[in-house]
Scaffold this motif. Structure first.
Motif, PDB file in Angstrom:
ATOM      1  N   PHE A  67       0.930  -1.263   0.096  1.00 16.49           N
ATOM      2  CA  PHE A  67      -0.124  -0.042   0.015  1.00 16.49           C
ATOM      3  C   PHE A  67       0.904   1.173  -0.176  1.00 16.49           C
ATOM      4  O   PHE A  67       1.849   1.505   0.856  1.00 16.49           O
ATOM      5  CB  PHE A  67      -0.841   0.047   1.205  1.00 16.49           C
ATOM      6  N   ARG A  68       0.650   2.043  -1.024  1.00 15.73           N
ATOM      7  CA  ARG A  68       1.463   3.231  -1.431  1.00 15.73           C
ATOM      8  C   ARG A  68       0.556   4.448  -1.190  1.00 15.73           C
ATOM      9  O   ARG A  68      -0.480   4.334  -0.643  1.00 15.73           O
ATOM     10  CB  ARG A  68       2.030   3.324  -2.603  1.00 15.73           C
ATOM     11  N   VAL A  69       0.989   5.553  -1.334  1.00 19.55           N
ATOM     12  CA  VAL A  69       0.053   6.684  -1.324  1.00 19.55           C
ATOM     13  C   VAL A  69      -1.047   6.536  -2.294  1.00 19.55           C
ATOM     14  O   VAL A  69      -1.221   5.905  -3.472  1.00 19.55           O
ATOM     15  CB  VAL A  69       0.804   7.949  -2.231  1.00 19.55           C
ATOM     16  N   ASN A  74       1.631  -5.354   3.168  1.00 23.31           N
ATOM     17  CA  ASN A  74       3.143  -4.560   3.317  1.00 23.31           C
ATOM     18  C   ASN A  74       2.680  -3.182   3.431  1.00 23.31           C
ATOM     19  O   ASN A  74       2.330  -2.221   2.244  1.00 23.31           O
ATOM     20  CB  ASN A  74       3.856  -4.918   2.347  1.00 23.31           C
ATOM     21  N   ARG A  75       2.657  -2.453   4.604  1.00 23.37           N
ATOM     22  CA  ARG A  75       1.651  -1.594   4.972  1.00 23.37           C
ATOM     23  C   ARG A  75       0.544  -1.740   4.974  1.00 23.37           C
ATOM     24  O   ARG A  75      -0.219  -2.710   4.130  1.00 23.37           O
ATOM     25  CB  ARG A  75       2.172  -0.367   4.330  1.00 23.37           C
ATOM     26  N   SER A  76      -0.266  -1.094   5.618  1.00 28.11           N
ATOM     27  CA  SER A  76      -1.951  -1.551   5.973  1.00 28.11           C
ATOM     28  C   SER A  76      -2.506  -0.557   6.094  1.00 28.11           C
ATOM     29  O   SER A  76      -2.485   0.770   6.056  1.00 28.11           O
ATOM     30  CB  SER A  76      -1.599  -2.606   7.055  1.00 28.11           C
ATOM     31  N   GLU A 127      -2.059   2.627   8.125  1.00 29.88           N
ATOM     32  CA  GLU A 127      -1.082   3.920   7.374  1.00 29.88           C
ATOM     33  C   GLU A 127      -2.265   5.067   7.654  1.00 29.88           C
ATOM     34  O   GLU A 127      -2.008   6.164   7.905  1.00 29.88           O
ATOM     35  CB  GLU A 127      -0.982   3.817   6.090  1.00 29.88           C
ATOM     36  N   GLU A 128      -3.593   4.720   7.820  1.00 29.45           N
ATOM     37  CA  GLU A 128      -4.713   5.606   7.878  1.00 29.45           C
ATOM     38  C   GLU A 128      -4.836   6.455   9.164  1.00 29.45           C
ATOM     39  O   GLU A 128      -5.308   7.473   9.304  1.00 29.45           O
ATOM     40  CB  GLU A 128      -6.005   5.020   7.557  1.00 29.45           C
ATOM     41  N   VAL A 129      -3.869   5.838  10.357  1.00 27.45           N
ATOM     42  CA  VAL A 129      -3.952   6.508  11.523  1.00 27.45           C
ATOM     43  C   VAL A 129      -2.240   6.815  12.054  1.00 27.45           C
ATOM     44  O   VAL A 129      -2.033   7.177  12.892  1.00 27.45           O
ATOM     45  CB  VAL A 129      -4.496   5.719  12.583  1.00 27.45           C
TER      46      VAL A 129
HETATM   47  P1  ATP Z   1      10.002   0.259  -0.080  1.00 27.77           P
HETATM   48  O1  ATP Z   1      10.666   1.527   0.263  1.00 27.77           O
HETATM   49  O2  ATP Z   1      10.688  -0.744   0.614  1.00 27.77           O
HETATM   50  O3  ATP Z   1      10.022  -0.262  -1.629  1.00 27.77           O
HETATM   51  P2  ATP Z   1       7.683   1.361   1.117  1.00 27.77           P
HETATM   52  O4  ATP Z   1       6.414   0.563   1.698  1.00 27.77           O
HETATM   53  O5  ATP Z   1       8.148   2.243   1.750  1.00 27.77           O
HETATM   54  O6  ATP Z   1       8.617   0.128   0.450  1.00 27.77           O
HETATM   55  P3  ATP Z   1       7.279   3.302  -0.757  1.00 27.77           P
HETATM   56  O7  ATP Z   1       6.460   3.487  -2.157  1.00 27.77           O
HETATM   57  O8  ATP Z   1       8.593   3.740  -0.718  1.00 27.77           O
HETATM   58  O9  ATP Z   1       7.243   1.720  -0.171  1.00 27.77           O
HETATM   59  O10 ATP Z   1       6.297   4.485   0.077  1.00 27.77           O
HETATM   60  C1  ATP Z   1       5.027   4.262   0.129  1.00 27.77           C
HETATM   61  C2  ATP Z   1       4.690   5.427   0.804  1.00 27.77           C
HETATM   62  O11 ATP Z   1       3.282   5.643   0.595  1.00 27.77           O
HETATM   63  C3  ATP Z   1       5.032   5.598   2.198  1.00 27.77           C
HETATM   64  O12 ATP Z   1       5.669   6.919   2.458  1.00 27.77           O
HETATM   65  C4  ATP Z   1       3.681   5.579   3.075  1.00 27.77           C
HETATM   66  O13 ATP Z   1       3.811   6.499   3.953  1.00 27.77           O
HETATM   67  C5  ATP Z   1       2.867   6.248   1.958  1.00 27.77           C
HETATM   68  N1  ATP Z   1       1.483   5.857   2.237  1.00 27.77           N
HETATM   69  C6  ATP Z   1       0.794   4.360   2.513  1.00 27.77           C
HETATM   70  N2  ATP Z   1      -0.462   4.652   2.667  1.00 27.77           N
HETATM   71  C7  ATP Z   1      -0.859   5.810   2.757  1.00 27.77           C
HETATM   72  C8  ATP Z   1      -2.086   6.604   2.768  1.00 27.77           C
HETATM   73  N3  ATP Z   1      -3.216   5.867   3.037  1.00 27.77           N
HETATM   74  N4  ATP Z   1      -1.901   7.906   2.677  1.00 27.77           N
HETATM   75  C9  ATP Z   1      -0.773   8.733   2.372  1.00 27.77           C
HETATM   76  N5  ATP Z   1       0.163   7.937   2.157  1.00 27.77           N
HETATM   77  C10 ATP Z   1       0.540   6.685   2.411  1.00 27.77           C
END
Ligand code: ATP
Ligand code: MG
Length: 321
Positions: free
Chosen positions: A103-105, A133-135, A138-140
């Motif tokens: 889960f990313r942005v 992998n993140r879940s 992240e929303e909190v």
């Molecule tokens: P890696 O860097 O090991 O590939 P990662 O999980 O850090 O894995 P990235 O693409 O680097 O993946 O980062 C994902 C980004 O997305 C993180 O900075 C995280 O905080 C952000 N993110 C995740 N969920 C949300 C959300 N719901 N709202 C905003 N940002 C989020």
């Protein structure tokens, strides 16, 4: 699985569990450098190998039974070791039974929905182990630390008023309770890294050319919010460690130790589910014996009627001589 082995695993992970209802202060309650009485890396490697074999066995049974699903949620700060944990803990497990969701942005489509929507879309099926992998946490976490992210979610005024975090904790607890009640176990791991170890890992990503691709300047910028994250993690751990889905704080400064902890918590859950291979009923067994007869009749000249049974008999005979 012997009861004694299951008990040892339960004892090993007990200090990592956040007692439901307790108030956590990460800085004082959990040591990222903890190694829990394990002699060292070598003994650790041996333990991990045993844990991984055990997981592979239980995952086969989970898939065969097809009744329960497991969701492993991994949260950590950058360089916390999520990727390596997944790689090491899941080696040996049939890749068909495991799904990893990153889960990313959130995308614009995801932002068009309620905040749990994208996580619900990636839940495991019965018989599967799903890894987030993140879940939904992240929303909190990131959304709490950077309030502009909450703005991007386009919530109605009344939904982002004071008390939004407390409400989200409750909603998440309720959602996990619903999953639990329907046969899905939510296993939550927070890889707890120290600020100094994060600095060391970032520098390694710069110093070692093969690791340069892992380096992200934005990860380093995020370090400026370290204290805010520690606070958000402490609040999250206090509010969302429940009887049905407790948090485990995994000491993450030693990667080998973090991996043993992760494997052990997952093993503990699977042992508790205790999935069984489905039993074949009498009618089905009778059908099997009829098909067996047909297949045996097809044996070409000189070949044993049942090559598999013949090889087993041969091996057994071999032991006796
Ligand atoms: P890696 O860097 O090991 O590939 P990662 O999980 O850090 O894995 P990235 O693409 O680097 O993946 O980062 C994902 C980004 O997305 C993180 O900075 C995280 O905080 C952000 N993110 C995740 N969920 C949300 C959300 N719901 N709202 C905003 N940002 C989020
Ligand atoms: Mg990253």
């Amino acid at each position: 699985m012997t009861d004694e082995r299951a008990e040892r695993i339960a004892e090993f992970i007990a200090p990592l569990r956040v007692k439901p209802g307790s108030k956590v202060d990460l800085a004082t309650d959990f040591d990222p450098g903890f190694k829990g009485g394990i002699g060292g890396k070598k003994q650790g490697r041996e333990l991990l190998r045993t844990g991984v074999a055990l997981l592979a066995d239980y995952q086969r049974r989970l898939a065969a039974e097809g009744r329960y699903g497991v969701l492993l949620c991994l949260q950590a700060l950058d360089a916390g070791g999520k990727d390596g944990t997944i790689r090491h803990v899941m080696t040996g497990v049939n890749p068909q039974g495991v799904h990893v969701a990153n889960f990313r942005v959130p995308s614009s489509e995801e932002l068009d929905h309620d905040y749990l929507w994208r996580y619900a879309c990636r839940l495991p099926r019965r018989g599967e182990i799903g890894i987030f992998n993140r879940s939904h946490y992240e929303e909190v976490l990131v959304v709490r630390v950077h309030s502009e992210l909450l703005e991007r979610q386009r919530l109605p005024e009344e939904a982002k008023a004071k008390g939004v975090w407390r409400r989200r904790y409750r909603e998440i607890n309720d959602w996990e309770r619903y999953l639990y009640d329907n046969g899905f176990r939510v296993v939550k791991l927070f890889l707890n890294l120290s600020k100094e170890e994060q600095r060391t890992r970032f520098l390694k990503r710069i110093d070692v050319p093969e690791r340069n691709w892992k380096f992200s300047a934005s990860d380093v910028r995020e370090r400026a919010w370290w204290d805010d994250y520690q606070h958000a993690f402490s609040r999250m751990l206090s509010a969302t460690s429940t009887r049905w889905a407790p948090w485990y704080v995994v000491p993450a400064d030693h990667k080998w130790f973090a991996r043993i902890c992760a494997a052990s918590v997952l093993a503990h859950t699977l042992i508790d589910i205790d999935p069984q291979y489905p039993e074949v009923g009498e009618k089905a067994r009778h059908e099997l014996s009829l098909v067996k007869e047909d297949l045996e009749a097809e044996a070409p000249p000189g070949a044993p009627a049942d090559p598999y049974a013949a090889s087993v008999a041969h091996r057994k005979g071999g032991h006796g001589t």
